[in-house]
Structure formats: C-alpha cells, structure tokens
Design a protein around this motif. Sequence first.
Motif, PDB file in Angstrom:
ATOM      1  N   PRO A 266       0.839  -1.216   0.000  1.00 39.58           N
ATOM      2  CA  PRO A 266       0.000   0.000   0.000  1.00 39.58           C
ATOM      3  C   PRO A 266       0.866   1.255   0.000  1.00 39.58           C
ATOM      4  N   ALA A 267       0.270   2.347  -0.431  1.00 37.04           N
ATOM      5  CA  ALA A 267       0.993   3.620  -0.489  1.00 37.04           C
ATOM      6  C   ALA A 267       0.725   4.482   0.729  1.00 37.04           C
ATOM      7  N   GLN A 268       0.066   3.912   1.747  1.00 42.26           N
ATOM      8  CA  GLN A 268      -0.257   4.705   2.927  1.00 42.26           C
ATOM      9  C   GLN A 268       0.003   3.892   4.189  1.00 42.26           C
ATOM     10  N   LEU A 269       0.643   4.516   5.131  1.00 47.84           N
ATOM     11  CA  LEU A 269       0.838   3.882   6.429  1.00 47.84           C
ATOM     12  C   LEU A 269      -0.481   3.835   7.189  1.00 47.84           C
ATOM     13  N   PRO A 270      -0.713   2.784   7.951  1.00 49.58           N
ATOM     14  CA  PRO A 270      -1.903   2.792   8.820  1.00 49.58           C
ATOM     15  C   PRO A 270      -1.711   3.784   9.954  1.00 49.58           C
ATOM     16  N   ALA A 271      -2.807   4.305  10.439  1.00 47.78           N
ATOM     17  CA  ALA A 271      -2.729   5.261  11.551  1.00 47.78           C
ATOM     18  C   ALA A 271      -2.281   4.549  12.816  1.00 47.78           C
ATOM     19  N   VAL A 272      -1.789   5.325  13.726  1.00 47.86           N
ATOM     20  CA  VAL A 272      -1.374   4.779  15.019  1.00 47.86           C
ATOM     21  C   VAL A 272      -2.615   4.305  15.774  1.00 47.86           C
ATOM     22  N   PRO A 273      -2.643   3.046  16.243  1.00 42.62           N
ATOM     23  CA  PRO A 273      -3.835   2.576  16.980  1.00 42.62           C
ATOM     24  C   PRO A 273      -4.025   3.360  18.260  1.00 42.62           C
ATOM     25  N   GLU A 274      -5.259   3.388  18.703  1.00 46.23           N
ATOM     26  CA  GLU A 274      -5.573   4.208  19.867  1.00 46.23           C
ATOM     27  C   GLU A 274      -4.994   3.656  21.167  1.00 46.23           C
ATOM     28  N   ALA A 275      -4.817   2.330  21.221  1.00 48.00           N
ATOM     29  CA  ALA A 275      -4.318   1.739  22.468  1.00 48.00           C
ATOM     30  C   ALA A 275      -3.522   0.491  22.146  1.00 48.00           C
ATOM     31  N   GLU A 276      -2.733   0.066  23.111  1.00 49.15           N
ATOM     32  CA  GLU A 276      -1.959  -1.159  22.972  1.00 49.15           C
ATOM     33  C   GLU A 276      -2.587  -2.261  23.817  1.00 49.15           C
ATOM     34  N   PRO A 277      -2.379  -3.517  23.446  1.00 56.89           N
ATOM     35  CA  PRO A 277      -2.897  -4.612  24.285  1.00 56.89           C
ATOM     36  C   PRO A 277      -2.177  -4.649  25.619  1.00 56.89           C
ATOM     37  N   ASP A 278      -2.710  -5.463  26.511  1.00 57.89           N
ATOM     38  CA  ASP A 278      -2.114  -5.599  27.836  1.00 57.89           C
ATOM     39  C   ASP A 278      -0.708  -6.195  27.709  1.00 57.89           C
ATOM     40  N   THR A 450       7.386  -2.834  16.037  1.00 56.70           N
ATOM     41  CA  THR A 450       8.038  -4.051  15.534  1.00 56.70           C
ATOM     42  C   THR A 450       9.171  -4.476  16.456  1.00 56.70           C
ATOM     43  N   ALA A 451       9.948  -3.503  16.940  1.00 57.34           N
ATOM     44  CA  ALA A 451      11.037  -3.829  17.877  1.00 57.34           C
ATOM     45  C   ALA A 451      10.485  -4.414  19.168  1.00 57.34           C
ATOM     46  N   LEU A 452       9.324  -3.900  19.606  1.00 57.06           N
ATOM     47  CA  LEU A 452       8.713  -4.448  20.831  1.00 57.06           C
ATOM     48  C   LEU A 452       8.237  -5.878  20.591  1.00 57.06           C
ATOM     49  N   GLU A 453       7.648  -6.119  19.428  1.00 56.02           N
ATOM     50  CA  GLU A 453       7.225  -7.483  19.097  1.00 56.02           C
ATOM     51  C   GLU A 453       8.423  -8.428  19.063  1.00 56.02           C
ATOM     52  N   ARG A 454       9.515  -7.917  18.519  1.00 54.01           N
ATOM     53  CA  ARG A 454      10.723  -8.742  18.467  1.00 54.01           C
ATOM     54  C   ARG A 454      11.229  -9.045  19.874  1.00 54.01           C
ATOM     55  N   ALA A 455      11.196  -8.030  20.747  1.00 56.01           N
ATOM     56  CA  ALA A 455      11.659  -8.239  22.117  1.00 56.01           C
ATOM     57  C   ALA A 455      10.752  -9.192  22.879  1.00 56.01           C
ATOM     58  N   LEU A 456       9.450  -9.131  22.589  1.00 50.60           N
ATOM     59  CA  LEU A 456       8.502 -10.001  23.280  1.00 50.60           C
ATOM     60  C   LEU A 456       8.404 -11.378  22.636  1.00 50.60           C
ATOM     61  N   ARG A 459       3.460 -11.638  18.468  1.00 48.64           N
ATOM     62  CA  ARG A 459       2.778 -10.719  17.562  1.00 48.64           C
ATOM     63  C   ARG A 459       1.758  -9.937  18.363  1.00 48.64           C
ATOM     64  N   LEU A 460       1.882  -8.598  18.359  1.00 45.78           N
ATOM     65  CA  LEU A 460       0.954  -7.770  19.104  1.00 45.78           C
ATOM     66  C   LEU A 460      -0.287  -7.524  18.262  1.00 45.78           C
ATOM     67  N   PRO A 461      -1.458  -7.814  18.795  1.00 50.34           N
ATOM     68  CA  PRO A 461      -2.677  -7.490  18.034  1.00 50.34           C
ATOM     69  C   PRO A 461      -2.891  -5.985  17.986  1.00 50.34           C
ATOM     70  N   VAL A 462      -3.543  -5.540  16.924  1.00 49.95           N
ATOM     71  CA  VAL A 462      -3.883  -4.127  16.794  1.00 49.95           C
ATOM     72  C   VAL A 462      -5.230  -3.916  17.458  1.00 49.95           C
ATOM     73  N   ALA A 463      -5.239  -3.065  18.496  1.00 50.32           N
ATOM     74  CA  ALA A 463      -6.460  -2.896  19.286  1.00 50.32           C
ATOM     75  C   ALA A 463      -7.583  -2.290  18.474  1.00 50.32           C
ATOM     76  N   VAL A 464      -7.267  -1.377  17.559  1.00 55.06           N
ATOM     77  CA  VAL A 464      -8.288  -0.694  16.765  1.00 55.06           C
ATOM     78  C   VAL A 464      -7.896  -0.822  15.302  1.00 55.06           C
ATOM     79  N   ALA A 465      -8.886  -1.091  14.449  1.00 54.24           N
ATOM     80  CA  ALA A 465      -8.609  -1.191  13.023  1.00 54.24           C
ATOM     81  C   ALA A 465      -7.944   0.093  12.546  1.00 54.24           C
ATOM     82  N   ALA A 466      -6.774  -0.061  11.957  1.00 52.23           N
ATOM     83  CA  ALA A 466      -5.971   1.102  11.610  1.00 52.23           C
ATOM     84  C   ALA A 466      -6.402   1.698  10.279  1.00 52.23           C
ATOM     85  N   ALA A 467      -6.706   2.973  10.291  1.00 53.74           N
ATOM     86  CA  ALA A 467      -7.024   3.689   9.062  1.00 53.74           C
ATOM     87  C   ALA A 467      -5.728   4.271   8.513  1.00 53.74           C
TER      88      ALA A 467
END
Length: 487
Positions: A266-278, A450-456, A459-467
């Motif tokens: 895609p030619a557009q980055l998804p927006a930053v999700p509103e929150a992170e999972p626990d 991505t770095a946090l996912e790598r450290a953990l 795969r971190l789920p996206v809390a809100v569908a990213a626009a």
Amino acid sequence: MSRSSLDHRRATPVALRLGLAALLAAATACGHVRPEAAFPGVRDAVVARLDQRVHWRRGTAEDAAVDAAVDDLLAQPLDVDAAVQVALLRNPSLQATYEDLGVAQADLVQAGLLRNPVLTGAFRFPDRSPSGTNIEMDLAQEFVNLVFLPARTRIAAAQVVEVQHRVAAEVLDLAAEVRAAYWDLVAAHNTVAVLRTVAEVADVSRALTERLHEAGNVSELQLASETALATELELEVARAEAEIAPARERLGRLLGVGAGGGWSVPAQLPAVPEAEPDLPALEEAAYTQRPDLLAVQQEVAVLRDALGLQQVTRWFPIADVGVAVEHEREGTWLVGPSLSLVLPIFDQGNAERGRLESQLRQSEARLAARGLDVRAEVGAARARVASARAIAGRYRTALLPLRARVVALSIEHYNYMLLGPLALLQAKQAEVEALRGYIEAVRDFWLARTALERALAARLPVAVAAAPATDGAPAADAHRHHHHGGH
C-alpha cells in the motif's frame, strides 16, 4: 576324537558366519535419518508466537502447493502479515537455517548407534609340514560405548531441542526484519504520494500565477516565489522517489522474491492505533519463553549432562569384548571370548573435562547476560513505542492543524497585501516539512512496535482497526488558490 566333537568344531565357524550375517543385517536396518523429524517443534513454536505458517522445502509435492500460496499472496497488495508469511515460506536463508535441524537429527541418530565392531584376522603359512594354514580372527565390540549408549542418546536429543529453539529464534528475527523493511517501504511510498499531491497543487498555482503575471496582476517577485516553491517540491518528490528503490530491494530480498515482479505494498501507512494490548503478561512470557533464551537454557542443560557423563566414563577404560577364532594347521578350530583394554595411564580425560567445565561456565554466564538483555530490550522497546505514539499524536492533533492554520491565514493576509510572497512561501514550506515529519513519526511508531514485538517474541494485536495515517488531503487543502483579489 569323537564324531560329536568334530561336528561341534565344524559347526562353530558356521555359527560365526551366521552371527556376522545377522550383525550386518541389523546394521543395514539402523541409522536411517529423517531430517524433517525435528521440524514440527519449530513449526509449533512459530504458530504459537506468530500464527504464521512455515515450510521446509525438501523437494516434495507440498513445495508446489506452497509456491501457489505464495503466488496468491503476491498477486494482492501485501499487508504486513502477508509479507511476513511470504518470507517465512520463500526466504532462502531461512531454508538454509532449517538444515541445522537435519544436522542435529543426524547427530541424534548417530548417538543412538552402536559403534561398528572390529574384525581382525591373521593368516600364517608354515614353511614345513604339516602344511595347513594357520588362521586367526577376532571380532570385537567396544563395551563402554554400549553401556553409555542411552546417556549419549539423551544428550543428543537435548541438543536437538536446543537447535529447535535457535531455529525458532531465527524465524522470529526474520519476521521482525521483514516488518521493519515493510514499514520503511510503505513510508517511502506514503511520502511520495503526499509530496506529489502537494507538488501538483503548487504547479497549478504556479501556472495560474504565470497567467496573472502576463496580465500584469502579480509582480515578478510573486511569480518567482511560486516557481521556486513548485521547483522545490519537484525536487522533494524526486528525493523521496529515490528512497523507494533501496527499500524495495531490501524487502524483496527478505521475501525471497527479489525487487522485480508485480508484488506491491500500500501507499499509505496505517494510523497509530488508539491503544496497545495488555503488555505485562506478554512481557512476563518473554522473560521465560523467548526462543533464544530457551536455547541458551537448553545449552546449559546439555553441557551439564555432558560433563556428568564425562566424569563417569573417564574412569571406565575402553574395553573391546569379542570372539576370537583360530584355525590351527592340524585342522582344529579354537573359539573363545576376547578382551582388550585401553589403560588410562597417559590420558585420564582431564583435558576433556576441563574443556566441558569451561564451556559450561561460559554458557551459564551467557544465560545470565541474555536474561538481562531480554529485560533491557523489552523495557527500551516499550519506552520507544510510548514515545513514538506521543510524537505521532502531537503531530496529528497539534502541529499539522497549526501549520494548516498558518498557511490559511498567510494566504488571507497575502490576498489583502498584508504579507509578502516570501513569508507565504515559508509558511507553505513549513507545512510540507510538518507533513513529512508526521509520516516519519508514524513510520517510527510502527518500527518501534516491531522492535517491541521482536523483544517479546510475540505478535501484538492491533487494538483498533488502523485507518490510513494520511492521504495528503491536508496539504492539498492548504494550497488552494491564494492570489490577490480572492481568486
């Protein structure tokens, strides 16, 4: 000599030959290696952490089905999960890593095999009567190897588990690397898309200014300013476009498909999700379940077992036990057990024990250091995510609206001849820089995530569908016609 005694002497070599035949038959039935036997452990670890499929290409019919699945993924614009999936199925370096499983599995099979017996023989020809040939044969098997065979097999099996953890860690590292390359490429496309939109609007404005200048309604300075802005934006587009090729090369290499072909992102980055999972639960799991950490733990366990085995076996002399057969010149067969010992006089295994002890201490220290590394990586990655989220949010809610407001007011003042063209040009340039900064901030957020996912190792789920983060509309709105007289 009695007949039964002669029959016994003739039957003995026959029994020996039958024994040899049975031994050879058993030998041909042993030692079959199935390299893929260790692969399910890696597959299950990847599914548990990434929910992605892995495949070890071994020239089977399943390879064609995997190729078809990859082609289907490449036929559509790749989202980040699809890109990771393609890499896990196609990356050749990962396929090379899988061969470590085959090596470990072969070592396991080897550890479970008896050492080959040693057959020795001597043929002596007398120089006087009686003229019969003196034959002496000895079939011997190393005894200590047989006793400690289960222990060696157990250690080799533990080494297979260690290799499984290391290969799983390699898979997770590749997945993280693919995600980072993916965000870089999408961000490059996003920057080009936004700059092109702004550049197109600026070019239209420049063309209109040229006509107004020809009609004598705007000054030479105003025309030069509009032309300079349009030219600068053209150069910005060219610079941004130059970033796409290396980013595409990097991602194509990781995918295992190269930069060519028809695949796209895609030619557009998804927006930053509103929150992170626990995160606390994921962090706790990372401290105990990261494959690279598990691999070092398993390495320590293997070395402890190997050292314990060595401390026992060093006091057992190497002993060969077997059967000796001799045929005397008079035609008599002599059969009986044989035993040979290697006396530990000069080599008592001290050097081997010292090597294993050093390796064990080294591995234990590496385990302690790795544990600290994991905690530091998780903490640093979590902090970067929070910082990147805050910066991207500040751009979106504060700086971009302010820059748009500044441009709108500058145009209004310019139209009322309260502001010079250079000041208006600076306002527009500042807005373009803010747009670029926002795209970079969103990209940095996804890279930090991505770095946090790598450290953990998860795969971190996206809390809100990213626009989409931006489609360039703010920039286009900010560059409407702005000439004196409210054109």
